[in-house]
Design a protein around this motif. Structure first.
Motif: not given
Length: 128
Positions: A53-55, A60-68
């Motif tokens: 979970x991005x904090x 990288x995880x925050x960027x990943x979740x921007x598209x998914x």
């Protein structure tokens, strides 16, 4: 080398962990804040699920979740020699994200192969 874990990107690691504890009879075995993420490891018997979970909005995880909405971010394989695994990947012509091992969650050394060389899957080598 053997399967170690699947890294799963999510907006709420604790909520997803609670679901998987009940759904899969998984056990929470580790929780930490690392590299701008909340990381929760669940043991499933045949390996782990690593909930990410991005904090912050920069990682990288925050960027990943921007598209998914979420999902499998990477698949990790345990090795006794992450440097040797990197050398083998290099010899096979695999593009690497990490030329050298770096510190990962739970105090492990890790390194990643670029998904464009591994069938679209972000592959992680992890040395315990």
């Amino acid at each position: 080398m053997h399967f170690d874990h699947a890294g799963i990107a999510t907006t709420d690691a604790n909520d997803l962990a609670s679901l998987y504890v009940d759904l899969l009879d998984a056990e929470r075995v580790h929780r930490e804040e690392f590299d701008g993420m909340l990381v929760v490891f669940l043991e499933t018997g045949d390996g782990y699920l690593e909930l990410l979970e991005p904090l912050d909005e920069e990682g990288a995880i925050a960027r990943y979740l921007q598209d998914r909405e979420g999902g499998i971010h990477h698949v990790a394989y345990a090795t006794d020699d992450v440097e040797g695994a990197l050398a083998n990947a290099r010899d096979l012509g695999v593009d690497l994200i990490d030329e050298d091992p770096r510190p990962g969650a739970w105090g492990h050394d890790v390194a990643f192969c670029h998904p464009k060389s591994t069938g679209g899957i972000l592959v992680e080598f992890v040395e315990h």
